[in-house]
Design a protein around this motif. Structure first.
Motif, mmCIF file in Angstrom:
data_model
loop_
_atom_site.group_PDB
_atom_site.id
_atom_site.type_symbol
_atom_site.label_atom_id
_atom_site.label_comp_id
_atom_site.label_asym_id
_atom_site.label_seq_id
_atom_site.Cartn_x
_atom_site.Cartn_y
_atom_site.Cartn_z
ATOM 1 N N GLN A 32 0.864 -1.180 0.000
ATOM 2 C CA GLN A 32 0.000 0.000 0.000
ATOM 3 C C GLN A 32 0.900 1.229 0.000
ATOM 4 O OE1 GLN A 32 -3.511 0.400 2.338
ATOM 5 N NE2 GLN A 32 -3.600 -1.769 2.855
ATOM 6 N N GLU A 33 0.891 1.946 -1.126
ATOM 7 C CA GLU A 33 1.801 3.086 -1.280
ATOM 8 C C GLU A 33 1.466 4.229 -0.341
ATOM 9 O OE1 GLU A 33 2.858 4.461 -5.115
ATOM 10 O OE2 GLU A 33 4.174 2.711 -5.295
ATOM 11 N N ILE A 34 0.277 4.236 0.191
ATOM 12 C CA ILE A 34 -0.094 5.287 1.135
ATOM 13 C C ILE A 34 0.715 5.170 2.426
ATOM 14 C CG2 ILE A 34 -1.976 4.039 2.287
ATOM 15 C CD1 ILE A 34 -3.527 6.699 2.265
ATOM 16 N N TYR A 35 1.217 3.952 2.710
ATOM 17 C CA TYR A 35 2.059 3.732 3.895
ATOM 18 C C TYR A 35 3.539 3.693 3.536
ATOM 19 C CZ TYR A 35 -2.322 2.497 6.199
ATOM 20 O OH TYR A 35 -3.592 2.526 6.719
ATOM 21 N N SER A 212 2.356 17.122 0.280
ATOM 22 C CA SER A 212 2.403 15.688 -0.035
ATOM 23 C C SER A 212 1.628 14.880 0.984
ATOM 24 C CB SER A 212 3.859 15.205 -0.073
ATOM 25 O OG SER A 212 4.594 15.887 -1.047
ATOM 26 N N LYS A 213 1.710 15.294 2.230
ATOM 27 C CA LYS A 213 0.983 14.604 3.306
ATOM 28 C C LYS A 213 -0.524 14.867 3.205
ATOM 29 C CE LYS A 213 -0.728 15.197 7.760
ATOM 30 N NZ LYS A 213 -1.572 16.254 8.364
ATOM 31 N N TYR A 215 -2.323 15.766 0.526
ATOM 32 C CA TYR A 215 -2.913 15.176 -0.680
ATOM 33 C C TYR A 215 -2.532 13.710 -0.865
ATOM 34 C CZ TYR A 215 -3.841 20.067 -1.718
ATOM 35 O OH TYR A 215 -4.274 21.375 -1.645
ATOM 36 N N LEU A 216 -1.911 13.141 0.161
ATOM 37 C CA LEU A 216 -1.528 11.720 0.178
ATOM 38 C C LEU A 216 -0.666 11.329 -1.025
ATOM 39 C CD1 LEU A 216 -4.906 10.140 1.388
ATOM 40 C CD2 LEU A 216 -2.901 10.718 2.746
ATOM 41 N N GLU A 217 0.211 12.243 -1.418
ATOM 42 C CA GLU A 217 1.175 11.952 -2.485
ATOM 43 C C GLU A 217 2.465 11.456 -1.830
ATOM 44 O OE1 GLU A 217 1.349 15.719 -4.386
ATOM 45 O OE2 GLU A 217 -0.458 15.379 -5.598
ATOM 46 N N ILE A 218 2.411 10.239 -1.323
ATOM 47 C CA ILE A 218 3.496 9.698 -0.499
ATOM 48 C C ILE A 218 4.799 9.511 -1.284
ATOM 49 C CG2 ILE A 218 4.114 7.917 1.177
ATOM 50 C CD1 ILE A 218 1.676 9.700 1.887
#
Length: 250
Positions: A32-35, A212-213, A215-218
Motif C-alpha cells: 500500500q503506497e499510502i504507507y 504531499s501529506k 494530498y496523500l502523495e506519499i
C-alpha cells in the motif's frame, strides 16, 4: 591506493543497493503506497521533480534559510564561546540560558517562532537556536582543553592576552569548533525542514512535504525527503573539503 578507492566505491554502492532491496521487499509486503511507496515510484517522483524549475527555486530558498541560520549560529556561537571559555563569570551567566535552549523541544521553539516572526524567518531563527548551543559548547570545550604548560610559558614570556586568544586558544579550540560545525550543519537541515512544515513559507521544501501529506502523495513525500538527505550530505562533504583545504594551506 587506486584499487582501494575503487573497492570502497563498489562497497558503498552495494550497501546502498542492499538497503534499496530491503525497502522494496517491505513495500511489496505492505503493498500500500499510502504507507510505504516502492523505490521505483519514489524515484519516478524524484525524476519528475528534478525536471521542474519550481523544484530548484524551492531548493535555493530552503538552502538559503538553512545556511543563514547555520552561519549566524557559528559566528555568535564562536564569539560567545570564546568569551565564556576564558571568563568563568560569563560562562556561569550564559550556561543556564544555553542549557534551557538545549532542552526545549524543537516543536515548542517552532510554534513560538511562528508567533514572533514572519513565516520566511521562522526556519532561520529555529536553525540558529538549535545550532548555537552546539557551537558554543564545543568552542568552550576546545578552550578548556588548551595545554596549561603552554599558557604558563606565555605568562613567563609576558605574551599579551590578545595574542594568547588569537594564537593559543584559537588553535586549541579549532578542532572542536570544526566538529561542532559539522554536527550543527546536519541538524540545521532537519530543524529547518520541520520549521518550514509548520510555518509554510513560500518556496520551501517543508511546504511541499506538507502538501504531499495532505494530498496523500506519499512518493513525492519520499522524493522530497531524499532531496533533503542529498543536500545535507552534499553540504557536509563540502564543509569537510573546505576544512581539509584550510589545513593544507596551514
Amino acid at each position: 591506493m587506486k584499487n582501494f578507492i575503487i573497492q570502497s566505491k563498489y562497497k558503498n554502492f552495494l550497501i546502498i543497493l542492499f538497503w534499496i532491496i530491503i525497502w522494496e521487499i517491505f513495500a511489496l509486503i505492505i503493498n500500500q503506497e499510502i504507507y510505504l511507496p516502492s523505490p521505483i515510484s519514489t524515484f519516478q517522483s524524484l525524476y519528475k521533480l528534478l525536471f521542474s524549475q519550481d523544484t530548484y527555486i524551492t531548493i535555493l530558498y530552503s538552502t538559503y534559510r538553512t545556511l543563514f541560520g547555520f552561519f549566524i549560529s557559528c559566528i555568535l556561537g564562536i564569539i560567545f564561546g570564546y568569551f565564556c571559555g576564558i571568563n568563568k563569570y560569563l560562562f556561569d551567566l550564559f550556561n543556564p540560558l544555553v542549557s534551557v535552549i538545549r532542552t526545549i523541544p524543537v516543536m515548542s521553539i517552532i510554534i513560538i517562532a511562528i508567533i514572533w516572526f514572519k513565516d520566511t524567518n521562522v526556519p532561520i531563527f529555529v536553525a540558529f537556536l538549535m545550532c548555537f548551543p552546539i557551537i558554543w559548547t564545543n568552542t568552550i570545550y576546545g578552550i578548556k582543553e588548551t595545554d596549561i604548560k603552554l599558557l604558563q610559558m606565555c605568562k613567563v614570556y609576558n605574551i599579551s592576552k590578545i595574542h594568547i586568544v588569537k594564537s593559543v586558544y584559537f588553535y586549541s579550540a579549532l578542532p572542536y569548533i570544526k566538529s561542532g560545525m559539522l554536527s550543527a550543519l546536519g541538524i540545521s537541515w532537519k530543524v529547518t525542514s520541520a520549521a518550514e512544515v509548520l510555518s509554510l513559507p513560500k518556496y520551501s521544501i517543508g511546504s511541499h512535504l506538507y502538501d504531499s501529506k495532505v494530498y496523500l502523495e506519499i512518493p513525492d513525500l519520499f522524493a522530497w525527503t531524499l532531496i533533503i538527505l542529498f543536500l545535507s550530505i552534499l553540504f557536509e562533504k563540502t564543509l569537510k573539503l573546505l576544512f581539509k583545504m584550510g589545513d593544507s594551506n596551514d
